[in-house]
Write a protein that holds these residues in place. Sequence first.
Motif, PDB file in Angstrom:
ATOM      1  N   VAL A  21      27.344  37.751  52.862  1.00 17.91           N
ATOM      2  CA  VAL A  21      26.310  38.774  52.680  1.00 17.91           C
ATOM      3  C   VAL A  21      24.958  38.261  53.180  1.00 17.91           C
ATOM      4  N   LYS A  22      24.584  37.045  52.821  1.00 17.93           N
ATOM      5  CA  LYS A  22      23.282  36.502  53.247  1.00 17.93           C
ATOM      6  C   LYS A  22      23.191  36.410  54.766  1.00 17.93           C
ATOM      7  N   ASP A  23      24.293  36.035  55.409  1.00 12.99           N
ATOM      8  CA  ASP A  23      24.297  35.977  56.874  1.00 12.99           C
ATOM      9  C   ASP A  23      24.068  37.363  57.468  1.00 12.99           C
ATOM     10  N   GLU A  24      24.732  38.349  56.911  1.00 12.84           N
ATOM     11  CA  GLU A  24      24.568  39.721  57.403  1.00 12.84           C
ATOM     12  C   GLU A  24      23.150  40.234  57.140  1.00 12.84           C
ATOM     13  N   LEU A  25      22.590  39.894  55.990  1.00 13.96           N
ATOM     14  CA  LEU A  25      21.226  40.320  55.668  1.00 13.96           C
ATOM     15  C   LEU A  25      20.215  39.683  56.622  1.00 13.96           C
ATOM     16  N   SER A  26      20.516  38.488  57.111  1.00 12.23           N
ATOM     17  CA  SER A  26      19.615  37.798  58.045  1.00 12.23           C
ATOM     18  C   SER A  26      19.460  38.551  59.363  1.00 12.23           C
ATOM     19  N   LYS A  27      20.379  39.437  59.658  1.00 15.10           N
ATOM     20  CA  LYS A  27      20.331  40.223  60.892  1.00 15.10           C
ATOM     21  C   LYS A  27      19.387  41.416  60.774  1.00 15.10           C
ATOM     22  N   LEU A  28      18.888  41.673  59.558  1.00 14.60           N
ATOM     23  CA  LEU A  28      18.049  42.848  59.320  1.00 14.60           C
ATOM     24  C   LEU A  28      16.572  42.481  59.282  1.00 14.60           C
ATOM     25  N   ASP A  29      15.744  43.487  59.411  1.00 13.91           N
ATOM     26  CA  ASP A  29      14.292  43.303  59.399  1.00 13.91           C
ATOM     27  C   ASP A  29      13.783  43.361  57.957  1.00 13.91           C
ATOM     28  N   ILE A  30      13.978  42.249  57.235  1.00 10.50           N
ATOM     29  CA  ILE A  30      13.539  42.138  55.844  1.00 10.50           C
ATOM     30  C   ILE A  30      12.922  40.753  55.644  1.00 10.50           C
ATOM     31  N   THR A  31      12.114  40.631  54.590  1.00 14.34           N
ATOM     32  CA  THR A  31      11.504  39.338  54.289  1.00 14.34           C
ATOM     33  C   THR A  31      12.542  38.422  53.637  1.00 14.34           C
ATOM     34  N   LEU A  32      12.222  37.156  53.567  1.00 13.49           N
ATOM     35  CA  LEU A  32      13.103  36.193  52.926  1.00 13.49           C
ATOM     36  C   LEU A  32      13.279  36.534  51.445  1.00 13.49           C
ATOM     37  N   THR A  33      12.202  36.925  50.789  1.00 16.84           N
ATOM     38  CA  THR A  33      12.279  37.307  49.382  1.00 16.84           C
ATOM     39  C   THR A  33      13.181  38.530  49.206  1.00 16.84           C
ATOM     40  N   GLU A  34      13.049  39.513  50.096  1.00 19.13           N
ATOM     41  CA  GLU A  34      13.914  40.694  50.030  1.00 19.13           C
ATOM     42  C   GLU A  34      15.375  40.300  50.252  1.00 19.13           C
ATOM     43  N   LYS A  35      15.600  39.356  51.144  1.00 19.54           N
ATOM     44  CA  LYS A  35      16.963  38.879  51.408  1.00 19.54           C
ATOM     45  C   LYS A  35      17.569  38.298  50.136  1.00 19.54           C
ATOM     46  N   PHE A  36      16.827  37.469  49.440  1.00 17.62           N
ATOM     47  CA  PHE A  36      17.327  36.865  48.210  1.00 17.62           C
ATOM     48  C   PHE A  36      17.599  37.931  47.143  1.00 17.62           C
ATOM     49  N   LYS A  37      16.657  38.853  47.010  1.00 20.29           N
ATOM     50  CA  LYS A  37      16.798  39.916  46.016  1.00 20.29           C
ATOM     51  C   LYS A  37      18.007  40.795  46.336  1.00 20.29           C
ATOM     52  N   LEU A  38      18.135  41.202  47.592  1.00 16.94           N
ATOM     53  CA  LEU A  38      19.249  42.054  47.991  1.00 16.94           C
ATOM     54  C   LEU A  38      20.587  41.353  47.828  1.00 16.94           C
ATOM     55  N   SER A  39      20.633  40.081  48.169  1.00 14.87           N
ATOM     56  CA  SER A  39      21.867  39.326  48.017  1.00 14.87           C
ATOM     57  C   SER A  39      22.296  39.306  46.551  1.00 14.87           C
ATOM     58  N   ALA A  40      21.370  39.042  45.665  1.00 16.03           N
ATOM     59  CA  ALA A  40      21.684  39.006  44.237  1.00 16.03           C
ATOM     60  C   ALA A  40      22.185  40.366  43.746  1.00 16.03           C
ATOM     61  N   ILE A  41      21.571  41.433  44.223  1.00 11.74           N
ATOM     62  CA  ILE A  41      21.972  42.786  43.818  1.00 11.74           C
ATOM     63  C   ILE A  41      23.355  43.127  44.363  1.00 11.74           C
ATOM     64  N   ILE A  42      23.578  42.856  45.625  1.00 11.93           N
ATOM     65  CA  ILE A  42      24.831  43.250  46.279  1.00 11.93           C
ATOM     66  C   ILE A  42      26.022  42.484  45.726  1.00 11.93           C
ATOM     67  N   VAL A  43      25.885  41.180  45.519  1.00  9.25           N
ATOM     68  CA  VAL A  43      27.041  40.393  45.089  1.00  9.25           C
ATOM     69  C   VAL A  43      27.324  40.507  43.590  1.00  9.25           C
ATOM     70  N   GLN A  44      26.510  41.261  42.857  1.00 11.59           N
ATOM     71  CA  GLN A  44      26.725  41.462  41.425  1.00 11.59           C
ATOM     72  C   GLN A  44      28.083  42.072  41.111  1.00 11.59           C
ATOM     73  N   ALA A  45      28.565  42.944  41.967  1.00 11.46           N
ATOM     74  CA  ALA A  45      29.818  43.650  41.695  1.00 11.46           C
ATOM     75  C   ALA A  45      30.597  43.835  42.989  1.00 11.46           C
ATOM     76  N   GLU A  46      31.910  43.754  42.882  1.00 13.40           N
ATOM     77  CA  GLU A  46      32.726  43.878  44.089  1.00 13.40           C
ATOM     78  C   GLU A  46      32.560  45.242  44.752  1.00 13.40           C
ATOM     79  N   GLU A  47      32.256  46.283  43.965  1.00 14.67           N
ATOM     80  CA  GLU A  47      32.034  47.609  44.538  1.00 14.67           C
ATOM     81  C   GLU A  47      30.804  47.606  45.443  1.00 14.67           C
TER      82      GLU A  47
END
Length: 76
Positions: A21-47
């Motif tokens: 997920v973090k690798d895929e997020l690195s391809k987007l136009d987001i800040t490093l802080t947003e990347k960390f936040k999004l990664s934590a949110i996304i990996v919370q649940a398999e859905e």
Amino acid sequence: MDKMANSFGYDKELSARRTMVKDELSKLDITLTEKFKLSAIIVQAEERVDDFYGTKPEERQAFVEAILTGEVYGPI
């Protein structure tokens, strides 16, 4: 026994997808802080992992922006 093997295989696949997920997020136009936040949110649940990878790559920027604004998964 086959059921346990299949379950273990799925868990291993899910773990690998979560790691990527973090690798895929690195391809987007987001800040490093947003990347960390999004990664934590996304990996919370398999859905959520399934939602992320089920989104077309060209639509992922809009998807993560909707997560950050609370339009997807509610307020963060």
